[in-house]
Design an enzyme around this catalytic site. Structure first.
Site, mmCIF file in Angstrom:
data_model
loop_
_atom_site.group_PDB
_atom_site.id
_atom_site.type_symbol
_atom_site.label_atom_id
_atom_site.label_comp_id
_atom_site.label_asym_id
_atom_site.label_seq_id
_atom_site.Cartn_x
_atom_site.Cartn_y
_atom_site.Cartn_z
ATOM 1 N N ARG A 104 0.929 -0.936 -0.054
ATOM 2 C CA ARG A 104 0.077 0.203 -0.067
ATOM 3 C C ARG A 104 1.093 1.299 0.155
ATOM 4 N NH1 ARG A 104 -3.496 -2.615 -1.687
ATOM 5 N NH2 ARG A 104 -5.232 -3.172 -0.852
ATOM 6 N N ASP B 104 4.459 -0.093 -6.964
ATOM 7 C CA ASP B 104 3.045 -0.581 -7.627
ATOM 8 C C ASP B 104 2.028 0.234 -6.956
ATOM 9 O OD1 ASP B 104 1.571 -2.168 -9.516
ATOM 10 O OD2 ASP B 104 0.653 -3.359 -7.637
ATOM 11 N N GLU C 296 -2.953 7.671 -4.761
ATOM 12 C CA GLU C 296 -3.088 7.019 -6.044
ATOM 13 C C GLU C 296 -4.545 7.118 -6.287
ATOM 14 O OE1 GLU C 296 -1.766 2.768 -5.036
ATOM 15 O OE2 GLU C 296 -3.826 2.248 -5.362
ATOM 16 N N HIS D 141 -0.983 -0.224 -9.678
ATOM 17 C CA HIS D 141 -1.536 -0.804 -8.972
ATOM 18 C C HIS D 141 -2.170 -2.210 -9.596
ATOM 19 C CE1 HIS D 141 -3.728 -1.215 -4.719
ATOM 20 N NE2 HIS D 141 -3.643 -2.296 -5.189
HETATM 21 P P1 NAI Z 1 -1.180 -11.450 4.829
HETATM 22 O O1 NAI Z 1 -2.316 -11.015 5.821
HETATM 23 O O2 NAI Z 1 -1.209 -12.763 4.517
HETATM 24 O O3 NAI Z 1 0.144 -10.960 5.447
HETATM 25 C C1 NAI Z 1 0.379 -9.855 6.169
HETATM 26 C C2 NAI Z 1 1.725 -10.073 6.924
HETATM 27 O O4 NAI Z 1 1.908 -8.746 7.486
HETATM 28 C C3 NAI Z 1 1.262 -10.792 8.230
HETATM 29 O O5 NAI Z 1 2.230 -11.933 8.328
HETATM 30 C C4 NAI Z 1 1.252 -9.976 9.298
HETATM 31 O O6 NAI Z 1 1.613 -10.512 10.524
HETATM 32 C C5 NAI Z 1 2.216 -8.840 8.878
HETATM 33 N N1 NAI Z 1 1.936 -7.479 9.712
HETATM 34 C C6 NAI Z 1 0.849 -7.187 10.253
HETATM 35 N N2 NAI Z 1 0.917 -5.874 10.905
HETATM 36 C C7 NAI Z 1 2.562 -5.754 10.694
HETATM 37 C C8 NAI Z 1 3.267 -4.684 11.025
HETATM 38 N N3 NAI Z 1 2.724 -3.480 11.869
HETATM 39 N N4 NAI Z 1 4.474 -4.843 10.935
HETATM 40 C C9 NAI Z 1 4.862 -5.801 9.873
HETATM 41 N N5 NAI Z 1 4.141 -6.661 9.588
HETATM 42 C C10 NAI Z 1 2.920 -6.738 9.996
HETATM 43 O O7 NAI Z 1 -1.667 -10.663 3.572
HETATM 44 P P2 NAI Z 1 -0.961 -10.551 2.139
HETATM 45 O O8 NAI Z 1 -2.128 -11.469 1.394
HETATM 46 O O9 NAI Z 1 0.296 -11.284 2.025
HETATM 47 O O10 NAI Z 1 -1.044 -9.183 1.335
HETATM 48 C C11 NAI Z 1 -0.183 -7.963 2.060
HETATM 49 C C12 NAI Z 1 -0.599 -6.937 1.627
HETATM 50 O O11 NAI Z 1 -0.462 -6.762 0.136
HETATM 51 C C13 NAI Z 1 -2.189 -6.509 1.546
HETATM 52 O O12 NAI Z 1 -2.166 -6.052 2.873
HETATM 53 C C14 NAI Z 1 -2.368 -5.808 0.809
HETATM 54 O O13 NAI Z 1 -1.955 -4.172 1.135
HETATM 55 C C15 NAI Z 1 -1.100 -5.953 -0.445
HETATM 56 N N6 NAI Z 1 -1.791 -6.385 -1.890
HETATM 57 C C16 NAI Z 1 -1.550 -5.606 -2.812
HETATM 58 C C17 NAI Z 1 -1.995 -5.959 -4.215
HETATM 59 C C18 NAI Z 1 -1.631 -5.237 -5.400
HETATM 60 O O14 NAI Z 1 -2.190 -5.415 -6.211
HETATM 61 N N7 NAI Z 1 -0.655 -4.454 -5.256
HETATM 62 C C19 NAI Z 1 -2.834 -7.177 -4.122
HETATM 63 C C20 NAI Z 1 -3.186 -8.163 -2.882
HETATM 64 C C21 NAI Z 1 -2.516 -7.524 -1.687
#
Ligand code: NAI
Length: 344
Positions: free
Chosen positions: A231, A255, A260, A292
């Site tokens: 993000r 990305d 945005e 994105h």
């Molecule tokens: P996920 O929920 O599987 O993993 C997120 C990780 O971040 C978890 O291990 C969690 O413990 C950790 N986390 C939570 N708070 C934290 C903090 N304060 N500091 C460090 N780590 C922390 O999520 P996933 O599926 O891996 O997605 C990650 C991010 O990717 C999403 O939050 C979303 O913003 C972004 N995303 C972007 C996309 C795009 O098209 N550019 C598409 C899908 C997701």
């Protein structure tokens, strides 16, 4: 028949949702406009709204949707930082798509990293102009370098595997480290100091907003490459630009961008770009920006449509709430509603 107001519709959304769930038990009202306080009215007569990352789902919008009888907000994304889940609690249930293709996002992060390190974006433009000079295109090997991964969830773990495939050393920071994962977890300051590449894969929340700021950048190695497919708000873009101008940051692969919402996903090529910061970042030879698009693969679009339709059906037909984001649990990140019952 379940009626759904589908905000911020793009042609590829419509195609995948019509392919997956057209006709039978759901009727979609496809709207090009984004959801906000002025457009919430367009959901009148609908049971649910389906929203994406740049729709505004704040307390005022939630209040208006609730008055109109909307009972479900179905996010067709994993991230939900644009939804005031606390304000929705007790009124409207919120569901999301926790995973649709973590591979799509992790592979896009790797694509940006490789393009940047090997100057593919510059070479592509040169050879189209029949300029076959190699001057200025010297890259470096990823093999043997250190990748610092922030957030080791679904996407972060796949990105780690990809980095290891390149022979990189991986270190990581996560607020909730995964035990027995074989990942070397360290604190952010140490990660900043040791990484040649830093890739962000954690959610945006109050704790992580601007985690990459001037102070963090000050602790990084000279020449570090920053990759952000998570993000935009994770990075203070002014500080990033300063880091690039001073030569501290070797390259940035973005990305996502904090501001945005009114820019990405649309064609602005015929207009003057009035976001000076974004324009300046894009003008840098060592910055690559994509709009994105990390999620945008066939597999991901099909999974998004199927999971969203499943979430909606299960709520209205079976009275269950699969993939609910619930404020009651206190910690939305850690909420594991295995029963799949409604949280309120
Ligand atoms: P996920 O929920 O599987 O993993 C997120 C990780 O971040 C978890 O291990 C969690 O413990 C950790 N986390 C939570 N708070 C934290 C903090 N304060 N500091 C460090 N780590 C922390 O999520 P996933 O599926 O891996 O997605 C990650 C991010 O990717 C999403 O939050 C979303 O913003 C972004 N995303 C972007 C996309 C795009 O098209 N550019 C598409 C899908 C997701």
């Amino acid at each position: 028949m379940i009626r759904i107001a589908f905000f911020d519709t793009k042609p590829y959304d419509r195609a995948s949702f019509e392919r997956c769930c057209g006709g039978r038990d759901m009727r979609f009202r496809f709207l090009e406009t984004k959801l906000n306080e002025d457009t919430a009215e367009l959901a009148k007569g609908c049971d649910a709204v389906c929203v994406f990352v740049n729709d505004t789902v704040n307390a005022a919008v939630i209040g208006r949707l609730y008055e109109m009888g909307v009972r479900l907000i179905a996010l067709r994304s994993a991230g939900y930082n644009n939804v005031d889940v606390k304000a929705a609690y007790g009124k409207i249930h919120v569901v999301h798509v926790p995973a649709y293709s973590p591979y799509a996002v992790a592979e896009h992060a790797a694509a940006l990293l490789l393009a940047s390190v090997r100057r593919i974006h510059k070479a592509y433009n040169r050879t189209r102009d029949f300029n076959f000079s190699l001057t200025g295109l010297t890259g470096f090997d990823l093999h043997g370098k250190t990748a610092g991964v922030i957030g080791t969830g679904k996407i972060g773990r796949i990105f780690i595997d990809i980095c290891r495939g390149f022979g990189m050393k991986v270190i990581a920071y996560d607020r909730f480290p995964a035990p027995d994962s074989g990942i070397e977890y360290i604190e952010p300051d140490e990660l900043f100091a040791r990484s040649d590449v830093i890739s962000l894969h954690c959610p945006l929340n109050d704790e992580t907003r601007h985690m990459i700021d001037a102070s963090a950048i000050g602790k990084m190695k000279k020449g570090v490459i920053i990759v952000n497919t998570s993000r935009g708000g994770l990075i203070d873009a002014e500080a990033l630009l300063d880091g690039i101008k001073s030569g501290k940051i070797g390259a940035a692969c973005l990305d996502v961008y904090e501001e945005e919402a009114d820019i990405f996903f649309e064609d602005h090529s015929g207009h003057i770009m009035n976001d000076d910061l974004l324009a300046r970042l894009i003008s840098m030879p060592n910055v690559i920006v994509t709009s994105h698009q990390a999620f945008l693969t066939e597999e991901a679009l099909n999974n998004i449509a199927e999971t969203t339709a499943g979430n909606i059906r299960s709520f209205f037909e079976d009275g269950r709430c699969v993939n609910e984001l619930c404020y009651r649990c206190g910690n939305i990140e850690r909420c594991r509603n295995d029963r799949k019952d409604k949280c309120f």
